[in-house]
Write an enzyme that holds these catalytic residues in place. Sequence first.
Site, PDB file in Angstrom:
ATOM      1  N   SER A  67       0.777  -1.220   0.116  1.00 36.34           N
ATOM      2  CA  SER A  67      -0.031  -0.076  -0.065  1.00 36.34           C
ATOM      3  C   SER A  67       0.928   1.414   0.004  1.00 36.34           C
ATOM      4  O   SER A  67       0.192   2.480  -0.026  1.00 36.34           O
ATOM      5  CB  SER A  67      -1.043  -0.117   1.177  1.00 36.34           C
ATOM      6  N   LYS A  70       0.133   3.729  -2.758  1.00 34.78           N
ATOM      7  CA  LYS A  70      -1.112   4.940  -2.665  1.00 34.78           C
ATOM      8  C   LYS A  70      -0.458   6.283  -2.333  1.00 34.78           C
ATOM      9  O   LYS A  70      -1.065   7.096  -2.625  1.00 34.78           O
ATOM     10  CB  LYS A  70      -1.869   4.395  -1.342  1.00 34.78           C
ATOM     11  N   SER A 127      -6.185   3.042   4.487  1.00 34.64           N
ATOM     12  CA  SER A 127      -5.432   2.268   3.424  1.00 34.64           C
ATOM     13  C   SER A 127      -6.605   1.598   2.527  1.00 34.64           C
ATOM     14  O   SER A 127      -6.522   0.432   2.201  1.00 34.64           O
ATOM     15  CB  SER A 127      -4.508   1.227   4.051  1.00 34.64           C
TER      16      SER A 127
END
EC number: 3.4.16.4
Length: 446
Positions: A67, A70, A127
Site C-alpha cells: 500500500s 498509494k 489504506s
Amino acid sequence: MSTMKKSRKFLAVLLTVCICITAVILPASAYEPDFEVPADEGVFLMSLDTGQVLYEQNADKQMAPASMTKVMSTIVALENCQDLGEMVTAPSYIYDEFVGINVSTAGISPGEQLSVKDLLYCMMLQSANEAASIIADHFGGSIESFAEMMNKKAAELGCTNTHFVNPHGLDADGHYTSPRDMATIAQYALGVNGFRDICTSTRYTLPQTNIREEQVVVTTILMQDEYRGGDLYNPYIKGIKTGTTDNAGRCFVSTYQRDGENLLLVVMNAPNTDDDDNQAFTQTQQFYDWAHNNFDLETLVEKGSVLHEVKIKQSFDTDVLILTAASDVTLLLPSGADKTAVQYVATLDDEEIVAPVKKGDKIGKMTLKLGGETIGEVDMLAEKDVKGSTILKIADAIHGALSSTAAKIILVLVILFILVYILFVIRSINLQKKKGKIKRHKKYKL
C-alpha cells in the site's frame, strides 16, 4: 507549459539530484547499526536536511511496495485535482478484483458519493483499496490509464526501478518499486500541496453520504497514533504510509522530526509474522534511534563566510577578489567526528577572473571532502563589485596578441625591416652629403 508544471518538473529533477548525493564517508563501523537487519529487507535512510544517505540495504532492488503505492496515487490525484470538494460516485466495476480476497477498505459501497478529499483520506489513513480504485477511475478514466499516469510521474522523478499496474498496491506481476525510488517518491510527495496534512493525520471524519451516516476513519500508522499506538507510539514520527501483502511483507515509509533534524526512512519486505508484531515498525524505531544517537547536524560553512581569494585582472581597484559562500553547508556527521579532517577544494568556473565583476556573481564552487569522498558543495560568490579598466583591457589585448609564436616572428620581421629602412635612410643621407661635397669641390676648382 504552465508555471506550476515547470516548478514541479524542476522540483522533480532537484529531488533526483539530492537523493544521489553521496553520504559522508567514515569508517564502516560508524555506519553499522547496532541491531540485526534481515538480509532480504530493503532499507533506505536519508536526511531530508542534507540529502545524505545514512544507511541503505538492497536500495535498488525491485520489491513489491504493497500500500505504499498509494503515495504515488495521492500525488497524481492531488496534482490533477482542481477542487478537493468535487463529488465522485463509486463505479461498480472497481469492486470485481476484490471479490474473494481479504483487503483493507473503508466500506465504500457502489454508487456511494464522496468528495475527492474524503477518498484521499480513506486511501491514505485507513489504506482503503476501493478508495484508491475510485480515485483512479475518476482521474484516469480507467485503472490502466491511471497506472500509466503513475508511471509517467515516476519516470519524471527519475525512478529507474519502479513500475505500477494498479493504484492500491495489491500484489501483481510487474508492480514494483525499490527503497531508493520509494524515498524519492515520498520526498517529492511531501512538497505536494495538501499531501503532508493528509499523511500526518491520525483520524478523519467522513461526512454523511447518500448511503451511510457519518463515519471516522483512522490511520494504520500506530507509531503516530497516541491513542491506539500503545508502546509503538513515537511523537517524532510524522506519516507517511504503511503497506502489507504476502509478497511485499511489512512495509513502511515514514519521516522523523526531532531536535531540528528531519529524516526519511523506507523499510520494505520486513518479516510478515502471524502475530501483531509489525517488524516494519520495530525496524523503523531502531533505525531512527540509531541515527539520532549517532549523528549530529554540523554547520561546516556559513552563508557569507570567506572561502577563497583569487587574482583578478584588468582592474585598477584591486588585484585580489574575495569569494564568499552562497549558502550554509550543514551535514550530518557521526557524533564526535573531527571536523578539522574535512578538506576544502576550490574550483573556478574560468581559468582567469577578469573585471568587471558584480557582487554576487558566481565565480566557482567549494567542494568539501572527507576521506577522499565528496560530502558537500557550495557556490563561491564575488564579495563586492570590481570595476574594469579599458586601458588595462587594451594592454592585455596587445600583450595577448603578441604572446603567440606567429606574432613574435612578425614582430621580429617588422623590427628588422625598420632597422634595414633606417640603415637605408642613413646611407642615402650620407651619399647625398658626399655628392654635395664633390660638387662644391669641383666648383672651387674651376
